[in-house]
Design a protein around this motif. Sequence first.
Motif, PDB file in Angstrom:
ATOM      1  N   PRO A   4       0.817  -1.222   0.000  1.00 45.70           N
ATOM      2  CA  PRO A   4       0.000   0.000   0.000  1.00 45.70           C
ATOM      3  C   PRO A   4       0.849   1.270   0.000  1.00 45.70           C
ATOM      4  CG  PRO A   4      -0.802  -1.545   1.641  1.00 45.70           C
ATOM      5  CD  PRO A   4       0.478  -2.102   1.116  1.00 45.70           C
ATOM      6  N   LEU A   5       1.909   1.249   0.812  1.00 44.69           N
ATOM      7  CA  LEU A   5       2.773   2.425   0.895  1.00 44.69           C
ATOM      8  C   LEU A   5       3.417   2.698  -0.468  1.00 44.69           C
ATOM      9  CD1 LEU A   5       3.976   4.595   2.747  1.00 44.69           C
ATOM     10  CD2 LEU A   5       5.921   3.062   3.105  1.00 44.69           C
ATOM     11  N   VAL A   6       3.874   1.607  -1.118  1.00 46.29           N
ATOM     12  CA  VAL A   6       4.508   1.751  -2.434  1.00 46.29           C
ATOM     13  C   VAL A   6       3.522   2.350  -3.430  1.00 46.29           C
ATOM     14  CG1 VAL A   6       5.523   0.486  -4.374  1.00 46.29           C
ATOM     15  CG2 VAL A   6       6.125  -0.117  -2.011  1.00 46.29           C
ATOM     16  N   VAL A   7       2.299   1.827  -3.424  1.00 51.18           N
ATOM     17  CA  VAL A   7       1.283   2.328  -4.352  1.00 51.18           C
ATOM     18  C   VAL A   7       1.038   3.812  -4.099  1.00 51.18           C
ATOM     19  CG1 VAL A   7      -1.177   2.195  -4.960  1.00 51.18           C
ATOM     20  CG2 VAL A   7       0.163   0.102  -4.674  1.00 51.18           C
ATOM     21  N   MET A   8       0.946   4.172  -2.830  1.00 49.64           N
ATOM     22  CA  MET A   8       0.732   5.583  -2.502  1.00 49.64           C
ATOM     23  C   MET A   8       1.870   6.449  -3.005  1.00 49.64           C
ATOM     24  SD  MET A   8      -0.789   5.497   1.348  1.00 49.64           S
ATOM     25  CE  MET A   8      -0.827   7.255   1.593  1.00 49.64           C
ATOM     26  N   LEU A   9       3.100   6.006  -2.683  1.00 50.68           N
ATOM     27  CA  LEU A   9       4.273   6.802  -3.070  1.00 50.68           C
ATOM     28  C   LEU A   9       4.366   6.942  -4.581  1.00 50.68           C
ATOM     29  CD1 LEU A   9       7.129   5.716  -0.642  1.00 50.68           C
ATOM     30  CD2 LEU A   9       6.327   8.048  -1.099  1.00 50.68           C
ATOM     31  N   VAL A  10       4.196   5.832  -5.259  1.00 54.71           N
ATOM     32  CA  VAL A  10       4.342   5.816  -6.729  1.00 54.71           C
ATOM     33  C   VAL A  10       3.303   6.728  -7.373  1.00 54.71           C
ATOM     34  CG1 VAL A  10       3.948   4.355  -8.763  1.00 54.71           C
ATOM     35  CG2 VAL A  10       5.461   3.579  -6.940  1.00 54.71           C
ATOM     36  N   ASN A  11       2.055   6.645  -6.898  1.00 52.27           N
ATOM     37  CA  ASN A  11       0.999   7.417  -7.521  1.00 52.27           C
ATOM     38  C   ASN A  11       1.048   8.898  -7.151  1.00 52.27           C
ATOM     39  OD1 ASN A  11      -0.635   5.588  -9.173  1.00 52.27           O
ATOM     40  ND2 ASN A  11      -0.777   4.469  -7.240  1.00 52.27           N
ATOM     41  N   SER A  12       1.753   9.184  -6.026  1.00 49.58           N
ATOM     42  CA  SER A  12       1.825  10.591  -5.634  1.00 49.58           C
ATOM     43  C   SER A  12       2.830  11.360  -6.484  1.00 49.58           C
ATOM     44  CB  SER A  12       2.182  10.717  -4.154  1.00 49.58           C
ATOM     45  OG  SER A  12       3.531  10.356  -3.960  1.00 49.58           O
ATOM     46  N   VAL A  13       3.635  10.655  -7.225  1.00 46.65           N
ATOM     47  CA  VAL A  13       4.606  11.342  -8.095  1.00 46.65           C
ATOM     48  C   VAL A  13       4.290  11.090  -9.570  1.00 46.65           C
ATOM     49  CG1 VAL A  13       6.481  11.459  -6.431  1.00 46.65           C
ATOM     50  CG2 VAL A  13       6.208   9.411  -7.815  1.00 46.65           C
ATOM     51  N   LYS A  14       3.028  10.835  -9.851  1.00 48.68           N
ATOM     52  CA  LYS A  14       2.588  10.475 -11.202  1.00 48.68           C
ATOM     53  C   LYS A  14       1.586  11.537 -11.681  1.00 48.68           C
ATOM     54  CE  LYS A  14       2.005   5.877 -11.531  1.00 48.68           C
ATOM     55  NZ  LYS A  14       1.222   4.638 -11.335  1.00 48.68           N
ATOM     56  N   PRO A  15       1.637  11.964 -12.948  1.00 49.50           N
ATOM     57  CA  PRO A  15       0.595  12.873 -13.448  1.00 49.50           C
ATOM     58  C   PRO A  15      -0.762  12.176 -13.416  1.00 49.50           C
ATOM     59  CG  PRO A  15       2.445  12.738 -14.971  1.00 49.50           C
ATOM     60  CD  PRO A  15       2.643  11.654 -13.972  1.00 49.50           C
ATOM     61  N   LEU A  16      -1.820  12.958 -13.208  1.00 46.43           N
ATOM     62  CA  LEU A  16      -3.160  12.389 -13.068  1.00 46.43           C
ATOM     63  C   LEU A  16      -3.565  11.572 -14.287  1.00 46.43           C
ATOM     64  CD1 LEU A  16      -5.678  12.231 -11.280  1.00 46.43           C
ATOM     65  CD2 LEU A  16      -6.543  14.264 -12.431  1.00 46.43           C
ATOM     66  N   ALA A  17      -3.157  12.019 -15.466  1.00 50.03           N
ATOM     67  CA  ALA A  17      -3.536  11.344 -16.707  1.00 50.03           C
ATOM     68  C   ALA A  17      -3.101   9.886 -16.706  1.00 50.03           C
ATOM     69  CB  ALA A  17      -2.923  12.074 -17.906  1.00 50.03           C
ATOM     70  N   GLU A  18      -1.947   9.634 -16.149  1.00 47.75           N
ATOM     71  CA  GLU A  18      -1.439   8.253 -16.140  1.00 47.75           C
ATOM     72  C   GLU A  18      -2.298   7.365 -15.247  1.00 47.75           C
ATOM     73  OE1 GLU A  18       2.708   7.319 -15.587  1.00 47.75           O
ATOM     74  OE2 GLU A  18       3.277   9.270 -16.422  1.00 47.75           O
ATOM     75  N   ILE A  19      -2.795   7.932 -14.120  1.00 48.15           N
ATOM     76  CA  ILE A  19      -3.628   7.142 -13.211  1.00 48.15           C
ATOM     77  C   ILE A  19      -4.984   6.861 -13.842  1.00 48.15           C
ATOM     78  CG2 ILE A  19      -4.750   7.094 -10.949  1.00 48.15           C
ATOM     79  CD1 ILE A  19      -2.565   8.942  -9.946  1.00 48.15           C
ATOM     80  N   THR A  20      -5.621   7.914 -14.342  1.00 53.26           N
ATOM     81  CA  THR A  20      -6.939   7.720 -14.949  1.00 53.26           C
ATOM     82  C   THR A  20      -6.836   6.860 -16.188  1.00 53.26           C
ATOM     83  OG1 THR A  20      -6.613   9.884 -15.955  1.00 53.26           O
ATOM     84  CG2 THR A  20      -8.098   9.756 -14.065  1.00 53.26           C
TER      85      THR A  20
END
Lengths: 293, 371
Positions: A34-50
Amino acid sequence: MAAATQDMVVRTGAVTRTLIYVVLLLFALFYLLPLVVMLVNSVKPLAEITGGNMIAFPDVWTLEPWRKAWSEAQVGVQATGLKPYFWNSIKMVVPAVTISTILGALNGYVLTKWRFRGDTVLFGLMLFACFIPFQIVLIPMARVLGIFGLAGTTWGLVVVHVVYGIGFTTLYYRNYYAAFPSELVRAAQIDGASFFQIFWRILLPSSGPITVVSIIWQFTNIWNDFLFGASFADFSSQPMTVALNNLVQSSTGVKEYNVHFAGAILAALPTLLVYIVAGRYFVRGLMAGSVKG
Amino acid sequence: MAFLEIRNATKSYGSVEVLHDIDIAIEEGEFLVLVGPSGCGKSTLLNMIAGLEEITSGEIRIKDIVMNNVHPSKRNIAMVFQSYALYPNMTVAQNITFGLEMHGIPKPKREKALHEVAALLQIEGLLDRKPGQLSGGQRQRVAMGRALVRNPDVFLFDEPLSNLDAKLRVDMRTEIKKLHQNLGTTIVYVTHDQIEALTLSTRIAVMNNGHVQQLGTSQEIYDRPANLFVATFMGSPAMNLIPVTLAADGGKLLARTAADSPTVSLALPDLMRPALEKFIDQSVILGVRPEALTDVDGADQRAPHLERFSSLVLLSEPAGSDTYVTTRIGGVECTARMRADARVTAQASTDFVINMDRVVFFDPATEVRIA
């Protein structure tokens, strides 16, 4: 000592040993996920997540979500980010932890070294306070804060947390001071030290480990508290946890997951920091008195 | 007007009275030892003198001032605790001067007092250390330094040597004695060790069950114990207590053992006769110290009343300087202290001598000494 513990280790074969480490490693990875997912996604542009890319590392690394969560995100009426709420939390936690720890230490001192009729009953009642669920006191507490004119203020929250924390801090210090030799107090009495001089000069300097325990415990609990913050604070005094909820739960606009992740980590950072700085004393303090030497 | 006076002091916890009507008075410069088995109330009495425990009734006076409601720090006393009670967070120097600081004595004066005491106890090199870095003997010295620096009227010692190993204990005992001789301070000292009591004291109060059994000098306590408790508690090995029957044989008074065959018959010095007259033909207990029961050559040849008899040796224990011989007299096992080179063999009969001038008698009913 080291040699003795080495000898006491159960001997296992190489195969078993490898198996144990593999399993442990898997557990550790799973726990850290969970921590890794949080960290990784917090440094990612929103477009990549969506775009459906939750688990992978970002193509473009960016600290923008962190900046946004800290100073720009729409939390309240103004787009202030989490920053003012972070300071609200600090302004609440520091006095609450300090006051409850000092009171707990004084209580422990009196309950062990200045015994009086009914002291065990009193201690039992204070201990009982540790088991009262938060929800039960909400309405009476709201009433009391109203009467004192503290409703909706940071100091109101400080009062609530101090009252709730005293049970725990008293328990810690009482048990710690119970093992503190009473002869020292008697010697200080003969030396002419007053009630508070004995406390400041003799007991408190020897209370390092238990003070660390008390501070960590109180800091974590008060920082992470959501219910009291949501119930008794207004916009000017809301703590970090409530702000984070408002940030994540806001029903208007696009859900900026990367900003949410960054905000969540920001909210958790201070407690993590306290653990890293004082964690080894925490274990030591909890064990203090259990073994001699 | 005594220097330290304890008048009819009692102590109760709830309805339980643990100290009953204690009456002790000592003069300035005396070394009073309170000795007794654990639970006899000796430490409670000391704490009452210190002001750490309240006095239920009666009074304690120091320099003729009633101390009952005076705070411990205002009594001008100092105490050395069993665990030394050194403040763990302070250096040796801070430990010693803490009391002076609390009494508002200015720093230059504190420093001067500190260095005087440190020189006296030879702990100058330790002043910057913490108690945790000291050995047992050094801690003991610091604890005494902390007491000495206050220059108090009365020193209170609560079993100060019981945490030390045997060798160090003897050394420190000598040092305390020297200190008392050189400084002439008034000391009240609690111990359960009768050797400490005998060697250190100018007077001893033997306590049991909250009563003072006997108050007297070492020699009084040792030679003329007031009752059976004092007789058995003080002295090692303990006093031999032999049941005998007193009989008048012409002009002589005889003490006869009953259980032996043949009966041992001991003629008593005429001096004892008045005290024992009314116990003739009755059972009494004869008390004799091991050193007054010895072999023929080892006996004090100048003693006017030596009684000789033979008995079976059960056990012989050579202890270097002496040989302790166990035999059975009057149905009880007795220890005799013989010369190291006394020739005795176990399970063989040998001749013993009792110095009758050093014998005491107890009434078996009241346990009180009668002669």
